[in-house]
Design a protein around this motif. Sequence first.
Motif: not given
Length: 381
Positions: A279-298
């Motif tokens: 989750l990429i922070s926006d500097g104001n306490g929120g998040f501006k982008k979500t980068n997800r790696i699916n099936l990253s581990g069992l």
Amino acid sequence: MHARVFRRFLVTAAAVSAVVLTLPSAAWAAGAITFAPAVNSPSGGSFPSWGPGPAPIGMVAADIDGDGIPDIVAADFQGSGPIVMKGKGDGTFAPGTRVGTPGIGFGAIAVADLNGDGKPDVIAQSWTQIAVFLNKGDGTFAPAKTYTTLEGAQQEVLVGDVNGDGKPDVLSLLPTGVQTWLNAGDGTLKAGPVTTFGGTPGAFTLGKFHTGSKLDMAINNDVSQQVEVFFGNGDGSFTHKGASTSGLITEDIRAADFDGDGIDDIITADSFSFSTTVLISDGNGGFKKTNRINLSGLGPTSIAVGDFNHDGKMDAAMSAVLNSKIVIFTGNGDGTLTKTGEYDVTTQPQTPVLADFNRDGKLDIAVAGDANAVSFLKNIS
């Protein structure tokens, strides 16, 4: 299934923490991240009950006896107290000895110099207590000083100076939030402010989520399946600022700057969706982008962050309990990570611990599992 139930159902191993020890400078160029096959050290036959408990951080690295070699302090959830495994300087460890014997159920571990004597002390959490063990400097500890509390969805204790007095304070999970314990500077703690929200906290992390000198906090909400950000007020209390959805039943969250903007972001280990989320922070306490790696581990349970190849970009290592592997992610410097490796380790591994265990200037990985062993992955990047 609740995160705590999932963790106890899947895992009978020793939980592990990721305290990164300071590395000496090294004059080698960044490249692909690679580790040698795992080398195992037995925990010792006197600890047959060694298990993780419901904690995302149950093992840490610190130089307990002052010999310049990282040691390991690990939870023994079903035993009578945490253990110390002294490092030999080559990535192997001596069999464990007790930190102390405050009772069973201590699954969360942290270390910090609480009394200012230059020696790392040990903090542990159980179902109903916080225990502080002051380090005598020879690898042994004074009897525990205990404080009454209640655990949350999981146990977790973190350390940071949240009131700006130069002394490390302690924070611990509660059923509905996080308790701040203010450090008097002599190793004793006083119950401070409580941060609450509408939900159940499964894990939390400290970081800088906006500009300024105050330490902030992010908590994973097991009810809403969101990471919620709280800005520090400078007195041990925190104010809620924003939130964003993470993965399904997140077991662990860590703060690190993955896009190089000077503001910490959040990485999560999502146990039920088998994913890893940044989750990429926006500097104001929120998040501006979500980068997800699916099936990253069992069965992701815990995650640690550090720069494995000295390229100035944050990388990560995550434990996967269902196939007993440590998963490596290479940071791209733009807020994204790429899964670049998997390594076999002891069965049902817990939280990876990052430190230069063999003193060659590179971050290595240690992780414990349910076979009463600690696996060492030598960084050969």
